[in-house]
Design a protein around this motif. Sequence first.
Motif, short mmCIF file in Angstrom:
data_model
loop_
_atom_site.label_atom_id
_atom_site.label_comp_id
_atom_site.label_asym_id
_atom_site.label_seq_id
_atom_site.Cartn_x
_atom_site.Cartn_y
_atom_site.Cartn_z
N SER A 1 0.82 -1.21 0.00
CA SER A 1 0.00 0.00 0.00
C SER A 1 0.85 1.26 0.00
CB SER A 1 -0.90 -0.01 1.24
OG SER A 1 -1.55 1.23 1.39
N PRO A 2 0.36 2.34 -0.66
CA PRO A 2 1.02 3.64 -0.55
C PRO A 2 0.65 4.38 0.73
CG PRO A 2 -0.86 3.85 -2.00
CD PRO A 2 -0.76 2.38 -1.63
N LEU A 3 -0.30 3.84 1.48
CA LEU A 3 -0.79 4.50 2.69
C LEU A 3 0.02 4.06 3.89
CD1 LEU A 3 -4.61 3.98 2.09
CD2 LEU A 3 -3.23 5.97 1.49
N ARG A 4 0.52 5.04 4.63
CA ARG A 4 1.37 4.72 5.79
C ARG A 4 1.02 5.54 7.03
NH1 ARG A 4 6.14 2.08 6.54
NH2 ARG A 4 7.45 2.80 8.26
N GLU A 5 0.77 6.81 6.85
CA GLU A 5 0.53 7.70 7.98
C GLU A 5 -0.95 7.80 8.32
OE1 GLU A 5 2.94 8.69 9.81
OE2 GLU A 5 4.38 7.77 8.41
N PRO A 6 -1.28 8.08 9.59
CA PRO A 6 -2.68 8.14 10.02
C PRO A 6 -3.54 9.07 9.18
CG PRO A 6 -1.24 8.14 11.93
CD PRO A 6 -0.34 8.24 10.73
N GLY A 7 -3.02 10.24 8.83
CA GLY A 7 -3.82 11.19 8.06
C GLY A 7 -4.18 10.66 6.69
N ASP A 8 -3.25 9.97 6.02
CA ASP A 8 -3.52 9.43 4.68
C ASP A 8 -4.56 8.32 4.73
OD1 ASP A 8 -1.62 11.15 3.61
OD2 ASP A 8 0.01 9.71 3.89
N VAL A 9 -4.44 7.44 5.73
CA VAL A 9 -5.41 6.35 5.86
C VAL A 9 -6.80 6.90 6.18
CG1 VAL A 9 -5.98 4.23 7.11
CG2 VAL A 9 -3.58 4.78 6.64
N ALA A 10 -6.86 7.85 7.10
CA ALA A 10 -8.14 8.44 7.47
C ALA A 10 -8.77 9.19 6.32
CB ALA A 10 -7.94 9.38 8.66
N ALA A 11 -7.95 9.84 5.49
CA ALA A 11 -8.49 10.59 4.36
C ALA A 11 -9.17 9.66 3.37
CB ALA A 11 -7.37 11.37 3.68
N LEU A 12 -8.56 8.51 3.07
CA LEU A 12 -9.18 7.57 2.13
C LEU A 12 -10.44 6.97 2.74
CD1 LEU A 12 -9.00 6.19 -0.61
CD2 LEU A 12 -7.72 4.34 0.47
N ALA A 13 -10.41 6.67 4.03
CA ALA A 13 -11.62 6.16 4.69
C ALA A 13 -12.75 7.16 4.62
CB ALA A 13 -11.30 5.81 6.14
N THR A 14 -12.44 8.43 4.76
CA THR A 14 -13.45 9.49 4.69
C THR A 14 -14.09 9.53 3.31
OG1 THR A 14 -12.29 10.81 6.34
CG2 THR A 14 -13.85 11.96 4.92
N VAL A 15 -13.27 9.45 2.26
CA VAL A 15 -13.78 9.47 0.90
C VAL A 15 -14.63 8.23 0.63
CG1 VAL A 15 -13.17 9.50 -1.55
CG2 VAL A 15 -11.85 10.86 0.08
N ALA A 16 -14.16 7.08 1.09
CA ALA A 16 -14.92 5.84 0.90
C ALA A 16 -16.29 5.93 1.54
CB ALA A 16 -14.14 4.65 1.48
N GLN A 17 -16.34 6.43 2.74
CA GLN A 17 -17.63 6.56 3.43
C GLN A 17 -18.53 7.56 2.71
OE1 GLN A 17 -17.96 8.43 7.47
NE2 GLN A 17 -18.57 6.35 8.05
N ALA A 18 -17.95 8.65 2.21
CA ALA A 18 -18.74 9.65 1.50
C ALA A 18 -19.34 9.09 0.22
CB ALA A 18 -17.86 10.87 1.18
N LYS A 19 -18.69 8.07 -0.36
CA LYS A 19 -19.19 7.44 -1.58
C LYS A 19 -20.19 6.32 -1.28
CE LYS A 19 -15.30 8.50 -4.63
NZ LYS A 19 -16.13 9.18 -5.65
N GLY A 20 -20.57 6.18 -0.02
CA GLY A 20 -21.59 5.19 0.34
C GLY A 20 -21.07 3.81 0.63
N LEU A 21 -19.75 3.67 0.77
CA LEU A 21 -19.17 2.37 1.10
C LEU A 21 -19.06 2.20 2.61
CD1 LEU A 21 -16.28 2.36 -1.52
CD2 LEU A 21 -18.56 1.37 -1.75
N ALA A 22 -19.07 0.96 3.06
CA ALA A 22 -18.91 0.67 4.48
C ALA A 22 -17.44 0.37 4.75
CB ALA A 22 -19.76 -0.53 4.88
N VAL A 23 -16.79 1.24 5.52
CA VAL A 23 -15.39 1.03 5.87
C VAL A 23 -15.36 0.01 7.00
CG1 VAL A 23 -13.23 2.08 6.61
CG2 VAL A 23 -14.82 3.37 5.14
N ARG A 24 -15.15 -1.26 6.62
CA ARG A 24 -15.24 -2.34 7.60
C ARG A 24 -13.98 -2.48 8.42
NH1 ARG A 24 -15.45 -8.86 6.69
NH2 ARG A 24 -16.03 -9.38 8.84
N GLY A 25 -12.82 -2.24 7.81
CA GLY A 25 -11.62 -2.52 8.58
C GLY A 25 -10.34 -2.03 7.94
N LEU A 26 -9.24 -2.45 8.54
CA LEU A 26 -7.89 -2.10 8.12
C LEU A 26 -7.04 -3.36 8.10
CD1 LEU A 26 -7.32 1.01 10.42
CD2 LEU A 26 -8.10 1.05 8.06
N MET A 27 -6.09 -3.43 7.16
CA MET A 27 -5.18 -4.56 7.13
C MET A 27 -3.75 -4.06 7.34
SD MET A 27 -4.71 -7.80 4.56
CE MET A 27 -3.75 -7.10 3.24
#
Length: 405
Positions: free
Chosen positions: A172-198
């Motif tokens: 993954s290109p995602l490493r820092e808390p802000g980057d991960v949270a930003a993608l989760a925010t966009v995913a949720q805004a698009k109507g997806l369920a952010v179930r988890g993290l790997m």
Amino acid sequence: MSSAADTAARLSAATSGLPAPVAVVDLDVFDTNALDLLKRADGVPVRVASKSVRVRSLVERALGHGFAGVMAYSLREALWLVSEGMHDVLVGYPTVDAEALAELAADPTARAEITLMIDSVAHLGLIATAEELVAGADGAASRDPIKVCVDVDCSLRVGFGRLTAHLGVRRSPLREPGDVAALATVAQAKGLAVRGLMFYEAQVAGLPDTSPAVRLVKRLSMREVNERRVRILAAVRDAVGQEVELVNAGGTGSIEVSGGAPGVTEVTSGSGLYAPGLFDGYRSFQARPAAFFGLDVVREPAPGWVTAFAGGYVASGKAGAARVPRLFTPGYALSGPEGTGEVQTPLHVARGLSPDGALHTGDRVWLRHAKAGEMMERFDRVHLVRGAEVVETVPTYRGESKNFG
């Protein structure tokens, strides 16, 4: 006779009426390995990695022992497994397969059972396109949201600036808390369920721990990723308004340390069920080989030499000796110039053998693949053995005409 010689003789007896090359799994060892993996997890749920098994009935067998859910390596594979009745399938890698995404979007059961892996807005765009296509086709007013899991880079970075060393795999290109949270925010805004993290710490789970240097890297890696995971979980919680339910980590080589890490809700394992050659060097657990392939000796070209038919099943990864199959039948060694071949594998006596231990034309020699599930891509079926008897023959993925890459 050594225990390896006993096992080789037993497998030869069990498969004496079967043509080679032949694949076998020792069920007693497989079951012992499954229970040992669960014990090592100490109550933390263990998800079975299907890519390391690639035999549907054996994935189901692991689930029957108490494994919780499947980590698939392909969305098409996940769709197939769900159609065959499996539940809670996490796709371990992102997909750009538009046709498979459309199939997922259109299938209520698949939407309920499958979680996609993402690490970029490009993945979100592909999912959104699939949703739009399905909505336009049937005009459905509402559906359960597609579930996603965000993949986080868990490599160890040592140094500073341009001198930084990257220890681990490139995921993954995602490493820092802000980057991960930003993608989760966009995913949720698009109507997806952010179930988890790997959080897959490949440099911890996938490296034998016999070297002091490797053990140091593992300790440093776990210390760093544990601290960063806590911060990432907090950032994602704030971004989506709730705790995520799934926090996946680890692999066969790191079950204990990953399962006990802060925030982790489950670990993944698959290779430990077969214990292939690449796991021989681990000190943190006992690797008990359960999967083998047998070749027949077809000629004796010189004193102390025999030649077996086929055998060139070299594993993926950086080319080298570590990727070559391990000879399991004792007393012999592979030829240095030839190794395991496309249609022939020469073997020579490695140490003094008594006459009754020598191989001759028509005898069966046993090897182990360097990796786990890749061996099953070479066979249509695998014979399940107990003692010196084949108790069942089952199809591999290949035998079910399934090829997911």
